[in-house]
Design a protein around this motif. Structure first.
Motif, mmCIF file in Angstrom:
data_model
loop_
_atom_site.group_PDB
_atom_site.id
_atom_site.type_symbol
_atom_site.label_atom_id
_atom_site.label_comp_id
_atom_site.label_asym_id
_atom_site.label_seq_id
_atom_site.Cartn_x
_atom_site.Cartn_y
_atom_site.Cartn_z
ATOM 1 N N ALA A 56 0.829 -1.204 0.000
ATOM 2 C CA ALA A 56 0.000 0.000 0.000
ATOM 3 C C ALA A 56 0.863 1.253 0.000
ATOM 4 C CB ALA A 56 -0.932 -0.009 1.213
ATOM 5 N N ALA A 59 2.310 1.768 -3.465
ATOM 6 C CA ALA A 59 1.293 2.260 -4.398
ATOM 7 C C ALA A 59 0.959 3.721 -4.124
ATOM 8 C CB ALA A 59 0.028 1.406 -4.291
ATOM 9 N N PHE A 60 0.916 4.087 -2.851
ATOM 10 C CA PHE A 60 0.594 5.471 -2.498
ATOM 11 C C PHE A 60 1.669 6.428 -2.999
ATOM 12 C CE2 PHE A 60 0.945 9.039 0.552
ATOM 13 C CZ PHE A 60 -0.299 9.622 0.339
ATOM 14 N N TRP A 64 -0.416 5.323 -7.712
ATOM 15 C CA TRP A 64 -1.669 5.943 -7.295
ATOM 16 C C TRP A 64 -1.512 7.456 -7.111
ATOM 17 C CZ3 TRP A 64 -6.398 5.240 -8.078
ATOM 18 C CH2 TRP A 64 -7.426 5.623 -7.210
ATOM 19 N N ARG A 72 -9.270 9.297 -10.552
ATOM 20 C CA ARG A 72 -9.818 8.526 -9.434
ATOM 21 C C ARG A 72 -11.322 8.326 -9.623
ATOM 22 N NH1 ARG A 72 -6.474 12.027 -6.459
ATOM 23 N NH2 ARG A 72 -8.233 13.080 -5.439
ATOM 24 N N VAL A 153 -1.679 5.587 3.986
ATOM 25 C CA VAL A 153 -2.167 4.210 4.062
ATOM 26 C C VAL A 153 -3.249 4.128 5.136
ATOM 27 C CG1 VAL A 153 -1.576 1.803 4.542
ATOM 28 C CG2 VAL A 153 0.046 3.273 3.310
ATOM 29 N N LEU A 175 -10.467 6.063 -1.168
ATOM 30 C CA LEU A 175 -9.924 6.085 -2.527
ATOM 31 C C LEU A 175 -10.181 7.430 -3.190
ATOM 32 C CD1 LEU A 175 -10.835 2.547 -3.939
ATOM 33 C CD2 LEU A 175 -8.715 3.286 -2.841
ATOM 34 N N ASN A 179 -6.045 7.930 -0.952
ATOM 35 C CA ASN A 179 -5.341 7.037 -0.038
ATOM 36 C C ASN A 179 -5.247 5.624 -0.612
ATOM 37 O OD1 ASN A 179 -5.272 8.812 2.566
ATOM 38 N ND2 ASN A 179 -7.387 8.924 1.840
ATOM 39 N N THR A 180 -4.415 4.808 -0.007
ATOM 40 C CA THR A 180 -4.410 3.373 -0.266
ATOM 41 C C THR A 180 -4.960 2.659 0.963
ATOM 42 O OG1 THR A 180 -2.083 3.235 0.433
ATOM 43 C CG2 THR A 180 -2.543 3.489 -1.927
ATOM 44 N N VAL A 210 -3.133 -0.788 -4.165
ATOM 45 C CA VAL A 210 -4.006 0.247 -3.603
ATOM 46 C C VAL A 210 -5.015 -0.378 -2.641
ATOM 47 C CG1 VAL A 210 -5.725 2.014 -4.119
ATOM 48 C CG2 VAL A 210 -3.706 1.783 -5.567
ATOM 49 N N TYR A 211 -5.561 -1.545 -2.991
ATOM 50 C CA TYR A 211 -6.514 -2.234 -2.117
ATOM 51 C C TYR A 211 -5.973 -3.623 -1.811
ATOM 52 C CZ TYR A 211 -10.884 -4.352 -0.433
ATOM 53 O OH TYR A 211 -11.833 -4.995 0.321
#
Length: 500
Positions: A56, A59-60, A64, A72, A153, A175, A179-180, A210-211
């Motif tokens: 996460a 990705a953040f 992302w 988004r 996160v 999201l 955020n992740t 992300v998720y």
């Protein structure tokens, strides 16, 4: 993930793919209707949580972070489309996990896409404001504005009673804000979260990491997520006792937390109420979802002038409730979600009788249904507001009916609780309704209705019922932080020892 006939075997979902758990141990998932085991998931550990948080974080800080508000929104719309295309499947998974009616779960799944589309729209418009400030000099002035930025996160822990809905209430605004997410679902109901993650991976452009979903026990995976130094925000739905522990851990680390906790909500019936409508609303408030909802209207206050008439009508409705297989659309009330919870509910009924309450209807396990998790809809009368059944959250289909004499008395009784999540008011006197709305200590008050929710309307409580709000524009504020920016346009810093 693998599936053989009706049996599901899932792994963790971390960094965009299913991966085995570090321990190799697994958790069985059973159908509360008859106790059959139909799925297994990994028993997540601190090692698994660490992997998910690292994914996460990457990705953040990586892909992302390149997604602006419009991008988004596009992803959130894709998630909504994926849900709409799989509502029947997701509804059945929810029911097979927790035993709630498939028609209720179908209704929840059919509405979930509204949350993602709503927060997608807010993501596109997410921004700060320009603030007028005093000019610094004759040659120019100050410009000040704010930015809304993601926290980072998010660690989320969700319960077993409405798994995907309560996940969505956290995930969609998180999201939207950029955020992740690391999700620890209940060990009782992890399958729908893992299938949902799979659908998101298959049908959207959400970047890997992300998720993430790490199933497991609260004392292991949940505790590891709460204590993880890489988590920037915690979101939890569950008991007040656990919520206090999570708030304490968040306080130690000085990170924000959203807590949607328990309730002991009053459902108040005045003498002017439409009696049939009120009885139906009270049934909706306590027997729908087998009472397994934080907003359950478990304390039913009835004006003394109509008390006996109401109790007769209420017990008659309770006797007519159809118990059975929650996958059958004709069933009106399914089983309690698991055996330990059944024993908890049954112990409260026994405790009520010991303290002087009378069981007007129900309280037992029916003999003609399979499994060990059914309990009849239960009506307790001769209840005092100081009894245990009127003080503690039962989380089952048990209503305590308490008479009152006047408006001032019922307000005092309604507010005489540690909780403050929700309340219902049944009256045809709208002036009276407005007075009650103002005087009741609750985050949500329904008038001539109960258990209505919307993606547009904030959800949350006072006192021991939680911190923060879910749903509505207010929920987005729970997942952003504000940065203030100052620009000096004058080019004149003539006095370095002054402020401003």
């Amino acid at each position: 993930m693998s599936q053989t006939d009706d049996d599901y075997e899932y792994d963790l979902f971390v960094d965009g793919a299913f991966r085995p758990g570090a321990s190799g141990d697994r958790i069985d998932v059973s159908f509360p209707y008859d106790g059959t085991v139909w799925a297994t998931v990994p028993r997540g550990t601190a090692t698994d949580v660490d992997r998910a948080v690292a994914a996460a974080r990457d990705a953040f800080e990586g892909p992302w972070s390149e997604f602006g508000g419009s991008e988004r929104r596009r992803v959130l719309d894709q998630i909504a489309d994926a849900i709409d295309a799989h509502t029947e499947e997701l509804a059945e998974l929810e029911t097979r996990q927790n035993g709630k009616l498939v028609r209720e779960m179908r209704g929840q799944m059919e509405s979930l896409s509204d949350w993602y589309r709503y927060y997608g729209g807010l993501a596109e418009d997410l921004g700060g404001r320009t603030i007028p400030v005093e000019n610094k000099s004759e040659t120019g002035g100050m410009l000040a504005y704010t930015r809304k930025e993601p926290l980072g996160v998010v660690g989320a822990i969700t319960p077993w009673n409405s798994p995907l809905m309560l996940t969505t209430w956290k995930l969609a605004p998180a999201l939207a804000a950029g955020n992740t997410f690391v999700h620890k679902p209940s060990e009782e109901t992890p399958v729908s979260a893992l299938r949902f993650a799979e659908l998101v991976a298959q049908h959207t452009d959400l970047p890997d990491g992300v998720y993430n979903v790490v199933p497991g026990h609260g004392t292991e995976a949940g505790a590891a997520l709460v204590d993880h130094e890489g988590v920037d925000k915690l979101a939890f739905t569950g008991s007040t006792t656990v919520g206090r522990d999570i708030a304490s851990a968040a306080g130690e680390r000085l990170i924000p937390v959203t807590l949607e906790l328990g309730g002991k909500s009053p459902n108040i019936v005045f003498e002017s109420a439409d009696l049939e409508n009120a009885v139906n609303g009270v049934v909706k408030g306590i027997f729908a979802a087998t009472g397994q909802t934080c907003v359950a209207g478990s304390r039913v206050f009835v004006h003394e002038s109509i008390h006996d008439e109401f109790v007769d009508a209420f017990t008659e409705r309770a006797a007519d409730v159809t118990l059975g297989n929650p996958l059958d659309p004709e069933t009106q009330m399914g089983p309690v979600a698991f055996r330990d919870q059944w024993e908890t509910v049954r112990s409260y009924v026994e405790r009520g009788a010991e303290e002087g309450a009378t069981v007007a209807f129900g309280g037992d396990r029916p003999d003609d249904l399979p499994g060990e998790c059914f309990i009849e809809p239960t009506v307790l009368v001769d209840v005092d507001n100081d009894m245990t059944v009127a003080r503690e959250e039962i989380f089952g289909p048990v209503a305590s009916v308490i008479p009152f004499a006047d408006e001032d008395e019922v307000v005092d009784l309604a507010n005489d609780t540690d909780y403050g999540l929700a309340a219902g008011v049944w009256t045809e006197d709208m002036r009276q309704a407005n007075r009650l709305v103002e005087r009741i200590d609750a985050g949500m008050v329904w008038v001539n209705e109960y258990r209505a929710v919307s993606h547009k309307v904030p959800f949350g409580g006072y006192k021991d019922s939680g911190i923060g709000r879910e749903n509505g524009a207010e929920a987005l504020d729970e997942y952003v932080q504000t940065k203030s920016v100052w620009y000096d346009q004058s080019g004149d810093v003539s006095d370095p020892f002054s402020l401003g």
